[in-house]
Motif scaffolding. Structure first.
Motif: not given
Length: 324
Positions: A299-317
């Motif tokens: 994103v822009g000048p930044y290589p980044v890992n978007i960590k996405c944890y699921r909590l069922g059908d919701k976003i846990g974090s």
């Protein structure tokens, strides 16, 4: 080699708690951001209009719904690779702040993860233009922050006015380019096939529906965990979640910091600095639907890992981790 933390080890951020204050929260709303023994106080801004956000969404005034034309139509390349679509969201964040113009930060000399002492005497935020908090999407975002109990495991007392603030926030950001692009992308990908009004309702449900965290039903939500923060009370108290700068090299807009919130330590947290609320909602929602737990993007000048944890059908974090 241990990761170098750019920034500071303590950031005090306080929002008025409506549960401990009988005054109308539309007045005298204030955020204090400080570091160590030095505290920088954001200019006190009287948000008299925050009370209006509690009205029915149909009775509120919103920004003009801008027609962004071709900019929000995803290309075939973007539809075939969601990571390219994530990069497009950065380009569409027209509300992103400019370092040196809208705010200034002092990251000091940096520190190692195991270091606990404050490594800089200065504040992380040395200056923030008070007009920032008057931007429609920023203002509506900030109005949501005092709706939550910071302690994990306590059932939230969600009122009708809280729900109206949530719906109004989603309505406001839905008029911006990142959210318009998100809707177009999910629609063209057949990930979401309903109309735009259903799309807004989906965002409200995804981000604000209360769920069980810490053994208590209706004690947390994706929005609270990611953007507001929670305090774990099992054993030593720890801050959980809290990956948003509006609650805390000076040009950097992706930082890893260590700080205190409500006098409880957050040992490590990565966050974008100066991006708009609509950008983060769009980016994290896109990764949730189109990506996986690991989302290696640029994103822009930044290589980044978007960590996405699921909590069922919701976003846990969900949060960013800077990559080399």
């Amino acid at each position: 080699m241990e990761d170098l933390i750019k920034g500071v080890d303590e950031v005090e951020i306080r929002h008025r708690d409506r549960r401990n204050d009988d005054d109308d929260d539309s007045n005298n709303s204030e955020s204090n951001v400080g570091v160590g023994h030095s505290r920088f106080t954001w200019a006190q801004v009287h948000m008299d209009h925050w009370g209006l956000y509690k009205r029915l969404t149909s009775e509120q005034q919103y920004s003009e719904d801008v027609n962004y034309a071709a900019d929000i139509e995803p290309s075939e390349e973007e539809l075939s690779d969601y990571t390219i679509a994530c990069a497009k969201l950065w380009e569409l964040d027209f509300n992103r702040l400019t370092p040196g113009e809208d705010y200034e930060i002092d990251v000091g000399e940096g520190k190692r993860v195991h270091d606990t002492e404050d490594m800089t005497e200065a504040s992380l935020f040395t200056w923030v233009n008070e007009d920032v908090l008057r931007k429609p999407t920023y203002s509506r975002f900030c109005a949501l922050l005092n709706n939550y109990n910071p302690y994990q495991g306590y059932k939230e007392d969600e009122t009708d006015e809280d729900k109206q603030e949530q719906a109004a926030f989603i309505e406001e950001i839905s008029r911006t380019a990142p959210i318009k692009y998100l809707y177009a992308y999910l629609s063209c990908s057949s990930i979401f096939t309903e109309d735009e009004e259903e799309f807004k309702r989906m965002l409200i449900e995804l981000w604000f529906t209360l769920y069980d965290r810490g053994g208590t039903s209706e004690s947390s939500s994706s929005f609270e965990h990611v953007f507001v923060g929670e305090i774990k009370q099992r054993g030593e108290e720890q801050v959980s979640g809290f990956h948003n700068w509006l609650q805390p090299d000076a040009e950097t807009q992706l930082l890893t910091v260590q700080f205190e919130w409500n006098e409880v330590l957050k040992s490590l947290s990565s966050m974008f600095i100066g991006v708009s609320p609509e950008f983060e909602i769009a980016l994290y929602t896109l990764c949730f639907f189109a990506g996986g737990q690991e989302n290696h993007i640029e994103v822009g000048p930044y290589p980044v890992n978007i960590k996405c944890y699921r909590l069922g059908d919701k976003i846990g974090s969900v949060f960013p981790i800077a990559e080399a």
